[in-house]
Design a protein around this motif. Sequence first.
Motif, PDB file in Angstrom:
ATOM      1  N   PHE A  61      35.905 -79.455 -44.056  1.00  0.00           N
ATOM      2  CA  PHE A  61      35.072 -79.270 -42.865  1.00  0.00           C
ATOM      3  C   PHE A  61      33.619 -79.076 -43.289  1.00  0.00           C
ATOM      4  O   PHE A  61      32.698 -79.676 -42.734  1.00  0.00           O
ATOM      5  N   ALA A  62      33.415 -78.216 -44.305  1.00  0.00           N
ATOM      6  CA  ALA A  62      32.080 -77.974 -44.867  1.00  0.00           C
ATOM      7  C   ALA A  62      32.256 -77.250 -46.189  1.00  0.00           C
ATOM      8  O   ALA A  62      33.300 -76.655 -46.448  1.00  0.00           O
ATOM      9  N   HIS A  63      31.234 -77.316 -47.055  1.00  0.00           N
ATOM     10  CA  HIS A  63      31.310 -76.586 -48.325  1.00  0.00           C
ATOM     11  C   HIS A  63      29.991 -75.894 -48.637  1.00  0.00           C
ATOM     12  O   HIS A  63      28.920 -76.309 -48.179  1.00  0.00           O
ATOM     13  N   PHE A  64      30.100 -74.817 -49.417  1.00  0.00           N
ATOM     14  CA  PHE A  64      28.950 -74.027 -49.856  1.00  0.00           C
ATOM     15  C   PHE A  64      29.083 -73.778 -51.353  1.00  0.00           C
ATOM     16  O   PHE A  64      30.142 -73.359 -51.814  1.00  0.00           O
ATOM     17  N   GLU A  65      28.020 -74.006 -52.091  1.00  0.00           N
ATOM     18  CA  GLU A  65      27.996 -73.642 -53.502  1.00  0.00           C
ATOM     19  C   GLU A  65      27.199 -72.350 -53.613  1.00  0.00           C
ATOM     20  O   GLU A  65      26.084 -72.256 -53.096  1.00  0.00           O
ATOM     21  N   CYS A  66      27.791 -71.360 -54.272  1.00  0.00           N
ATOM     22  CA  CYS A  66      27.213 -70.018 -54.265  1.00  0.00           C
ATOM     23  C   CYS A  66      26.979 -69.468 -55.663  1.00  0.00           C
ATOM     24  O   CYS A  66      27.777 -69.660 -56.572  1.00  0.00           O
ATOM     25  N   SER A  67      25.883 -68.723 -55.767  1.00  0.00           N
ATOM     26  CA  SER A  67      25.563 -67.958 -56.965  1.00  0.00           C
ATOM     27  C   SER A  67      25.771 -66.486 -56.627  1.00  0.00           C
ATOM     28  O   SER A  67      25.208 -65.979 -55.647  1.00  0.00           O
ATOM     29  N   VAL A  68      26.591 -65.810 -57.413  1.00  0.00           N
ATOM     30  CA  VAL A  68      26.905 -64.398 -57.141  1.00  0.00           C
ATOM     31  C   VAL A  68      25.658 -63.540 -57.331  1.00  0.00           C
ATOM     32  O   VAL A  68      24.965 -63.652 -58.336  1.00  0.00           O
ATOM     33  N   VAL A  69      25.379 -62.687 -56.340  1.00  0.00           N
ATOM     34  CA  VAL A  69      24.232 -61.783 -56.447  1.00  0.00           C
ATOM     35  C   VAL A  69      24.659 -60.320 -56.533  1.00  0.00           C
ATOM     36  O   VAL A  69      23.887 -59.468 -56.950  1.00  0.00           O
ATOM     37  N   ASN A  70      25.912 -60.043 -56.164  1.00  0.00           N
ATOM     38  CA  ASN A  70      26.425 -58.675 -56.283  1.00  0.00           C
ATOM     39  C   ASN A  70      27.934 -58.708 -56.121  1.00  0.00           C
ATOM     40  O   ASN A  70      28.497 -59.666 -55.570  1.00  0.00           O
ATOM     41  N   VAL A  71      28.583 -57.644 -56.601  1.00  0.00           N
ATOM     42  CA  VAL A  71      30.029 -57.510 -56.447  1.00  0.00           C
ATOM     43  C   VAL A  71      30.352 -56.079 -56.045  1.00  0.00           C
ATOM     44  O   VAL A  71      29.559 -55.162 -56.270  1.00  0.00           O
ATOM     45  N   MET A  72      31.525 -55.903 -55.449  1.00  0.00           N
ATOM     46  CA  MET A  72      32.009 -54.567 -55.138  1.00  0.00           C
ATOM     47  C   MET A  72      33.498 -54.514 -55.434  1.00  0.00           C
ATOM     48  O   MET A  72      34.257 -55.394 -54.981  1.00  0.00           O
ATOM     49  N   ASP A  73      33.910 -53.531 -56.205  1.00  0.00           N
ATOM     50  CA  ASP A  73      35.320 -53.340 -56.500  1.00  0.00           C
ATOM     51  C   ASP A  73      36.001 -52.739 -55.271  1.00  0.00           C
ATOM     52  O   ASP A  73      35.504 -51.772 -54.687  1.00  0.00           O
ATOM     53  N   THR A  74      37.137 -53.314 -54.874  1.00  0.00           N
ATOM     54  CA  THR A  74      37.880 -52.783 -53.730  1.00  0.00           C
ATOM     55  C   THR A  74      39.269 -52.323 -54.127  1.00  0.00           C
ATOM     56  O   THR A  74      40.116 -52.110 -53.269  1.00  0.00           O
ATOM     57  N   GLY A  75      39.507 -52.195 -55.420  1.00  0.00           N
ATOM     58  CA  GLY A  75      40.820 -51.798 -55.890  1.00  0.00           C
ATOM     59  C   GLY A  75      41.622 -53.014 -56.293  1.00  0.00           C
ATOM     60  O   GLY A  75      41.641 -53.411 -57.452  1.00  0.00           O
ATOM     61  N   SER A  76      42.289 -53.649 -55.330  1.00  0.00           N
ATOM     62  CA  SER A  76      43.114 -54.822 -55.641  1.00  0.00           C
ATOM     63  C   SER A  76      42.314 -56.106 -55.718  1.00  0.00           C
ATOM     64  O   SER A  76      42.810 -57.128 -56.183  1.00  0.00           O
ATOM     65  N   SER A  77      41.060 -56.061 -55.272  1.00  0.00           N
ATOM     66  CA  SER A  77      40.244 -57.271 -55.254  1.00  0.00           C
ATOM     67  C   SER A  77      38.797 -56.930 -55.548  1.00  0.00           C
ATOM     68  O   SER A  77      38.418 -55.767 -55.677  1.00  0.00           O
ATOM     69  N   THR A  78      38.002 -57.977 -55.661  1.00  0.00           N
ATOM     70  CA  THR A  78      36.560 -57.828 -55.804  1.00  0.00           C
ATOM     71  C   THR A  78      35.901 -58.581 -54.665  1.00  0.00           C
ATOM     72  O   THR A  78      36.298 -59.702 -54.342  1.00  0.00           O
ATOM     73  N   LEU A  79      34.922 -57.959 -54.037  1.00  0.00           N
ATOM     74  CA  LEU A  79      34.118 -58.630 -53.023  1.00  0.00           C
ATOM     75  C   LEU A  79      32.939 -59.270 -53.746  1.00  0.00           C
ATOM     76  O   LEU A  79      32.141 -58.590 -54.392  1.00  0.00           O
ATOM     77  N   PHE A  80      32.849 -60.587 -53.671  1.00  0.00           N
ATOM     78  CA  PHE A  80      31.738 -61.321 -54.259  1.00  0.00           C
ATOM     79  C   PHE A  80      30.736 -61.679 -53.160  1.00  0.00           C
ATOM     80  O   PHE A  80      31.104 -62.314 -52.171  1.00  0.00           O
ATOM     81  N   LEU A  81      29.483 -61.258 -53.343  1.00  0.00           N
ATOM     82  CA  LEU A  81      28.402 -61.631 -52.439  1.00  0.00           C
ATOM     83  C   LEU A  81      27.672 -62.795 -53.080  1.00  0.00           C
ATOM     84  O   LEU A  81      27.216 -62.703 -54.220  1.00  0.00           O
ATOM     85  N   GLY A  82      27.576 -63.906 -52.358  1.00  0.00           N
ATOM     86  CA  GLY A  82      26.973 -65.093 -52.932  1.00  0.00           C
ATOM     87  C   GLY A  82      25.793 -65.618 -52.148  1.00  0.00           C
ATOM     88  O   GLY A  82      25.831 -65.667 -50.912  1.00  0.00           O
ATOM     89  N   ASP A  83      24.736 -65.982 -52.867  1.00  0.00           N
ATOM     90  CA  ASP A  83      23.633 -66.743 -52.266  1.00  0.00           C
ATOM     91  C   ASP A  83      24.066 -68.192 -52.176  1.00  0.00           C
ATOM     92  O   ASP A  83      24.535 -68.771 -53.166  1.00  0.00           O
TER      93      ASP A  83
END
Length: 199
Positions: free
Chosen positions: A115-137
């Motif tokens: 449908f659509a795609h985004f290429e992202c560069s990680v700018v920050n992360v947050m540990d959530t225990g079982s996963s990591t939240l990746f914030l991407g530009d």
Amino acid sequence: MREPALTYQLLRNLTSPVVAVTSERAGKENGMISDAAVRASIVPTIPRLSVYIHKFNYSHDMIFETGRFGLHLLHTQQFDVVRRLGFASGRDQDKLAGIPHHPGRLGVPVLDECFAHFECSVVNVMDTGSSTLFLGDVMAVGCGAAAGLEPRGELLTASYFRGKMPAEWRQEYEAKLKDAQQIGAELSRLIKPVVWKKP
């Protein structure tokens, strides 16, 4: 008193569209499926998104170590992509074999059909225990087929997929979900502060 089963079913309403997340590290490509991605900026000139990746996913370390990923919104005719990328591990096989794709601007695989795609560069992360939240530009974006400019098809949501999934897939899907939930339960309370250092 919490009702875990009811709470879980209600939380399922908060899922994002079904997305394919791609990554590349040292020549090895991989892809996976997630329903935990959201827009993370309201500023048009600073497009950002976030996605949760479970630590047991092969893609997790690839993204964490390279600081880049591709995120693809899928359409309702891509159940085969969901099964290929979501029902197996990239540790065991080349999950992108047979799925038309090409290297994107950041070097991550970009699916030719989506449908659509985004290429992202990680700018920050947050540990959530079982996963990591990746914030991407968002560094690059595209719609539809490789050269298309318009989104293609109807956006695939998690509830649509669960409701229309072929019956012969359901037992495998439920078993994999149960395994993931068990591993997630073991990791969920182990949250550690993370200072993101870009590779």
